[in-house]
Design an enzyme around this catalytic site. Structure first.
Site, PDB file in Angstrom:
ATOM      1  N   SER A 121       2.101 -26.180 -42.740  1.00  0.00           N
ATOM      2  CA  SER A 121       3.166 -27.189 -42.867  1.00  0.00           C
ATOM      3  C   SER A 121       4.497 -26.777 -42.218  1.00  0.00           C
ATOM      4  CB  SER A 121       3.377 -27.557 -44.335  1.00  0.00           C
ATOM      5  OG  SER A 121       2.258 -28.254 -44.807  1.00  0.00           O
ATOM      6  N   LYS A 167       0.662 -29.382 -57.754  1.00  0.00           N
ATOM      7  CA  LYS A 167       0.778 -30.844 -57.540  1.00  0.00           C
ATOM      8  C   LYS A 167       0.837 -31.638 -58.843  1.00  0.00           C
ATOM      9  CE  LYS A 167      -1.502 -31.011 -53.035  1.00  0.00           C
ATOM     10  NZ  LYS A 167      -2.490 -31.693 -52.194  1.00  0.00           N
ATOM     11  N   GLY A 209      -9.496 -32.085 -56.969  1.00  0.00           N
ATOM     12  CA  GLY A 209      -8.139 -32.559 -56.714  1.00  0.00           C
ATOM     13  C   GLY A 209      -8.058 -33.522 -55.538  1.00  0.00           C
TER      14      GLY A 209
HETATM   15  P1  NAP Z   1     -11.191 -28.522 -56.073  1.00  0.00           P
HETATM   16  O1  NAP Z   1     -10.295 -29.341 -56.937  1.00  0.00           O
HETATM   17  O2  NAP Z   1     -11.492 -27.124 -56.444  1.00  0.00           O
HETATM   18  O3  NAP Z   1     -12.596 -29.340 -55.974  1.00  0.00           O
HETATM   19  C1  NAP Z   1     -13.694 -28.765 -55.301  1.00  0.00           C
HETATM   20  C2  NAP Z   1     -14.855 -29.750 -55.231  1.00  0.00           C
HETATM   21  O4  NAP Z   1     -15.917 -29.102 -54.505  1.00  0.00           O
HETATM   22  C3  NAP Z   1     -15.434 -30.154 -56.583  1.00  0.00           C
HETATM   23  O5  NAP Z   1     -15.865 -31.491 -56.524  1.00  0.00           O
HETATM   24  C4  NAP Z   1     -16.643 -29.217 -56.714  1.00  0.00           C
HETATM   25  O6  NAP Z   1     -17.676 -29.716 -57.511  1.00  0.00           O
HETATM   26  C5  NAP Z   1     -17.106 -29.155 -55.280  1.00  0.00           C
HETATM   27  N1  NAP Z   1     -17.909 -27.965 -55.032  1.00  0.00           N
HETATM   28  C6  NAP Z   1     -17.487 -26.681 -54.981  1.00  0.00           C
HETATM   29  N2  NAP Z   1     -18.539 -25.867 -54.741  1.00  0.00           N
HETATM   30  C7  NAP Z   1     -19.640 -26.672 -54.639  1.00  0.00           C
HETATM   31  C8  NAP Z   1     -21.014 -26.423 -54.390  1.00  0.00           C
HETATM   32  N3  NAP Z   1     -21.474 -25.184 -54.173  1.00  0.00           N
HETATM   33  N4  NAP Z   1     -21.848 -27.476 -54.327  1.00  0.00           N
HETATM   34  C9  NAP Z   1     -21.396 -28.743 -54.505  1.00  0.00           C
HETATM   35  N5  NAP Z   1     -20.118 -29.034 -54.767  1.00  0.00           N
HETATM   36  C10 NAP Z   1     -19.231 -28.010 -54.818  1.00  0.00           C
HETATM   37  O7  NAP Z   1     -10.652 -28.464 -54.566  1.00  0.00           O
HETATM   38  P2  NAP Z   1      -9.715 -29.526 -53.802  1.00  0.00           P
HETATM   39  O8  NAP Z   1      -8.300 -29.183 -54.041  1.00  0.00           O
HETATM   40  O9  NAP Z   1     -10.201 -30.891 -54.114  1.00  0.00           O
HETATM   41  O10 NAP Z   1     -10.022 -29.157 -52.269  1.00  0.00           O
HETATM   42  C11 NAP Z   1     -11.311 -29.383 -51.723  1.00  0.00           C
HETATM   43  C12 NAP Z   1     -11.299 -29.179 -50.201  1.00  0.00           C
HETATM   44  O11 NAP Z   1     -10.400 -30.088 -49.590  1.00  0.00           O
HETATM   45  C13 NAP Z   1     -10.815 -27.789 -49.762  1.00  0.00           C
HETATM   46  O12 NAP Z   1     -11.666 -27.406 -48.698  1.00  0.00           O
HETATM   47  C14 NAP Z   1      -9.405 -28.030 -49.270  1.00  0.00           C
HETATM   48  O13 NAP Z   1      -9.012 -27.112 -48.286  1.00  0.00           O
HETATM   49  C15 NAP Z   1      -9.543 -29.414 -48.673  1.00  0.00           C
HETATM   50  N6  NAP Z   1      -8.283 -30.184 -48.591  1.00  0.00           N
HETATM   51  C16 NAP Z   1      -7.889 -30.658 -47.384  1.00  0.00           C
HETATM   52  C17 NAP Z   1      -6.739 -31.416 -47.275  1.00  0.00           C
HETATM   53  C18 NAP Z   1      -6.312 -31.953 -45.913  1.00  0.00           C
HETATM   54  O14 NAP Z   1      -5.166 -32.384 -45.768  1.00  0.00           O
HETATM   55  N7  NAP Z   1      -7.170 -31.959 -44.928  1.00  0.00           N
HETATM   56  C19 NAP Z   1      -5.965 -31.710 -48.400  1.00  0.00           C
HETATM   57  C20 NAP Z   1      -6.395 -31.212 -49.645  1.00  0.00           C
HETATM   58  C21 NAP Z   1      -7.559 -30.442 -49.722  1.00  0.00           C
HETATM   59  P3  NAP Z   1     -17.695 -29.474 -59.125  1.00  0.00           P
HETATM   60  O15 NAP Z   1     -16.847 -30.584 -59.692  1.00  0.00           O
HETATM   61  O16 NAP Z   1     -19.123 -29.584 -59.466  1.00  0.00           O
HETATM   62  O17 NAP Z   1     -17.110 -28.110 -59.364  1.00  0.00           O
END
Ligand code: NAP
Length: 290
Positions: free
Chosen positions: A25, A74, A137
């Site tokens: 950022s 957040k 999230g």
């Molecule tokens: P989070 O709250 O930790 O959620 C992770 C998700 O992944 C949950 O739904 C989890 O499922 C699932 N998951 C993790 N390991 C898994 C596995 N082995 N098999 C199946 N599902 C699995 O993380 P988050 O903050 O949402 O972020 C998720 C991703 O989005 C990250 O890679 C982050 O870098 C990316 N992101 C990108 C942006 C962007 O601007 N491009 C913005 C925000 C986030 P369960 O519910 O079963 O644990």
């Protein structure tokens, strides 16, 4: 440093998170400010859990004009604000703060960033079936986007069914769209899955062979896949989807457009589509050079 000259009139902005050392950022925001001729400097602030309110109060006293907020603050930051945008309230998370006379107002530009991934490609969500992988999230923004944009149906696919059910219930509370929950084994049973958004952390970083969707025939009927991961640049899931004919977009677009939307909120302006694309191309090249 992208800011040419910091002087007595420079406005300060920043990002609050932990960790923040690897955040893109600062480069993104300082580049946009420089290209658009704003005297603004954007810096990272590492803030510990439990200290967010104190940090925000101090920032207000210093007159810091705005912030981005990243993991893990957040939700915690919402207690430190004078007002919260209704869509950010529905998502349950704030990633942008703007200083006003009464304190900081909170917004969520992740949802705007994701929306732009479709708008830029002239793809409408209205009336379509949106399939969402994940219920963490980031999935909150994607789920509420389906509601905001009047999708015909949202299908949430997640490893942990309870989390998917909880998210589905929140979407139903706010939007009159059909919402279903399913698992990855049943993903090929979804009818007309035109739009697919991947928000899990599977396939990120060194997990280059990881994908939550093993049944790749699912992608035969998918028109567009947005995988919000941007490291690696093309995930295994994106490769599988492209091989089955889907348009694929990685998470850099969302990252760029959420940042641009924050910038627009801070500076009370709209950046036109062509300028936005030029900025995105410049920042993409910068990011990919490492
Ligand atoms: P989070 O709250 O930790 O959620 C992770 C998700 O992944 C949950 O739904 C989890 O499922 C699932 N998951 C993790 N390991 C898994 C596995 N082995 N098999 C199946 N599902 C699995 O993380 P988050 O903050 O949402 O972020 C998720 C991703 O989005 C990250 O890679 C982050 O870098 C990316 N992101 C990108 C942006 C962007 O601007 N491009 C913005 C925000 C986030 P369960 O519910 O079963 O644990």
């Amino acid at each position: 440093m992208c800011v040419d000259l910091v002087n007595g009139k420079t406005n300060v902005y920043g990002i609050i998170g932990n960790p923040v050392e690897k955040s893109f950022s600062p480069v993104l925001q300082n580049t946009i400010a420089k290209e658009l001729g704003k005297s603004a400097a954007y810096v990272p602030f590492k803030v510990e859990r439990g200290q967010v309110k104190t940090a925000v109060e101090g920032a207000r006293a210093l007159g810091i004009k705005g912030f981005n907020v990243t993991v893990p603050h957040k939700i915690e930051v919402m207690d430190a604000l004078c007002a919260i945008d209704p869509v950010a309230k529905r998502i349950g998370a704030v990633n942008t703060l703007k200083l006003t006379e009464k304190g900081y107002e909170g917004y969520n530009t992740d949802i705007i960033g994701l929306k732009k991934c479709f708008e830029e490609r002239n793809i409408s969500i209205e009336g379509k079936t949106v399939v969402l992988a994940g219920a963490g999230g980031a999935a909150n923004s994607a789920a509420m986007l389906a509601g905001e944009e009047k999708a015909a149906k949202l299908v949430i696919v997640n490893r942990t069914a309870e989390k998917a059910e909880a998210l589905a219930e929140r979407v139903r509370k706010y939007y009159p769209i059909e919402v279903e929950v399913t698992d990855y084994d049943s993903i090929t049973d979804i009818a007309d899955p035109e739009i697919f958004v991947q928000t899990t952390s599977v396939g990120m970083g060194n997990d280059v062979d990881g994908t939550p969707v093993k049944k790749t025939e699912f992608f035969d009927n998918v028109k567009i896949v947005v995988d919000i991961i941007y490291t690696p640049w093309e995930t295994r899931l994106m490769k599988d989807a492209a091989a089955r004919g889907a348009v694929t977009v990685n998470g850099f677009d969302m990252l760029f457009y959420q940042g641009l939307a924050s910038f627009e909120i801070w500076h009370d302006m709209k950046v036109d589509r062509e300028t936005a694309k030029e900025l995105k191309e410049k920042l993409t090249a910068f990011y990919r050079r490492g």
